[in-house]
Design a protein around this motif. Sequence first.
Motif, short mmCIF file in Angstrom:
data_model
loop_
_atom_site.label_atom_id
_atom_site.label_comp_id
_atom_site.label_asym_id
_atom_site.label_seq_id
_atom_site.Cartn_x
_atom_site.Cartn_y
_atom_site.Cartn_z
N UNK A 1 54.88 -35.82 -37.73
CA UNK A 1 54.49 -36.86 -36.78
C UNK A 1 54.47 -38.25 -37.41
N UNK A 2 54.39 -38.33 -38.71
CA UNK A 2 54.26 -39.61 -39.41
C UNK A 2 55.52 -40.45 -39.25
N UNK A 3 55.35 -41.76 -39.27
CA UNK A 3 56.47 -42.67 -39.08
C UNK A 3 56.91 -43.35 -40.36
N UNK A 4 56.13 -43.20 -41.43
CA UNK A 4 56.43 -43.92 -42.66
C UNK A 4 57.67 -43.42 -43.38
N UNK A 5 58.29 -44.32 -44.15
CA UNK A 5 59.43 -43.92 -44.99
C UNK A 5 58.96 -42.96 -46.08
N UNK A 6 57.73 -43.18 -46.57
CA UNK A 6 57.13 -42.32 -47.59
C UNK A 6 55.90 -41.65 -47.00
N UNK A 7 55.63 -40.44 -47.45
CA UNK A 7 54.46 -39.68 -47.02
C UNK A 7 53.55 -39.46 -48.23
N UNK A 8 52.29 -39.80 -48.08
CA UNK A 8 51.30 -39.57 -49.14
C UNK A 8 50.32 -38.52 -48.64
N UNK B 1 46.88 -32.18 -53.07
CA UNK B 1 45.90 -33.23 -52.80
C UNK B 1 46.40 -34.61 -53.23
N UNK B 2 47.59 -34.66 -53.83
CA UNK B 2 48.14 -35.93 -54.33
C UNK B 2 49.65 -35.79 -54.42
N UNK B 3 50.31 -35.76 -53.26
CA UNK B 3 51.73 -35.43 -53.17
C UNK B 3 52.43 -36.57 -52.43
N UNK B 4 53.19 -37.36 -53.16
CA UNK B 4 53.85 -38.56 -52.64
C UNK B 4 55.34 -38.26 -52.52
N UNK B 5 55.88 -38.23 -51.29
CA UNK B 5 57.24 -37.74 -51.10
C UNK B 5 57.96 -38.57 -50.05
N UNK B 6 59.26 -38.79 -50.26
CA UNK B 6 60.06 -39.48 -49.27
C UNK B 6 60.19 -38.61 -48.02
N UNK B 7 60.09 -39.22 -46.87
CA UNK B 7 60.10 -38.46 -45.62
C UNK B 7 61.38 -37.66 -45.46
N UNK B 8 62.51 -38.23 -45.83
CA UNK B 8 63.78 -37.51 -45.69
C UNK B 8 63.79 -36.25 -46.55
N UNK B 9 63.30 -36.34 -47.78
CA UNK B 9 63.26 -35.16 -48.66
C UNK B 9 62.31 -34.11 -48.10
N UNK B 10 61.18 -34.56 -47.56
CA UNK B 10 60.22 -33.64 -46.94
C UNK B 10 60.87 -32.87 -45.80
N UNK B 11 61.57 -33.58 -44.92
CA UNK B 11 62.18 -32.92 -43.77
C UNK B 11 63.35 -32.03 -44.17
N UNK B 12 64.17 -32.50 -45.10
CA UNK B 12 65.35 -31.72 -45.49
C UNK B 12 64.99 -30.41 -46.18
N UNK B 13 63.85 -30.38 -46.87
CA UNK B 13 63.45 -29.16 -47.57
C UNK B 13 62.48 -28.30 -46.75
#
Length: 222
Positions: free
Chosen positions: A79-86, A148-160
């Motif tokens: 649901x998040x809109x950010x380029x990066x997800x924390x 508890x501390x996972x900083x990831x690009x949204x595209x990588x999150x969705x692709x995996x």
Amino acid sequence: MSPPVPDVSFVVPARNEADYLPDCLESIAALETDYVDEVMVVDGASSDGTADIARAHGATVLEGTGSSIAAGRNLGGEAARGEWLAFIDADTRVRPNYLTAMLGFVERETLAAASSACRMTGPLRAKLMEGTINHVFPRLERPVLPGFNFFVHRRAFLETGGFPEVPNEDTAFSRRLARQFPTGYHDAVLVESSGRRIADSGLTGTLFHYVTLDAGRLRASV
């Protein structure tokens, strides 16, 4: 006029976290940064005031099922809109420089995901886990990034495919992610988190397994 697209979306899964969530959200509000962020709290069918606390702090509240922390993280991430997800937990607090430092680090190092150093409160086992996260995980061939501390690009999150519905979902996701994308640790950034769940989390055996898999790399890097 529509709101600006955030640079980073904080995703906080929370189930009955009324005692811890205020400090977490206040630490995000105190960030010293010019980047735009949004905060998504995924309420896991709480029976306390978790959702009300989140709304009072200006967070967007998503209603989850509470079936698992992986499901909560994935619901928020999708649901998040950010380029990066924390992804952080409700009992985690970030330092004021967290966002600017982490974005600078992943962009400078061309990483798709990263974590940072941590300080954990609680029993001795929590301090042992703190040492493992700070000194062992960064040296693994496929670094384990704690949920508890996972900083990831949204595209990588969705692709995996996000966090899998398995025990130690953050460990499994870290390994899957690192097979396709570069990941790493920023040891000059610190977050603080509670070690209250470690005694019954069942992490030790799985983490030992992954550390064993990377034993050759660890020995070579000493």
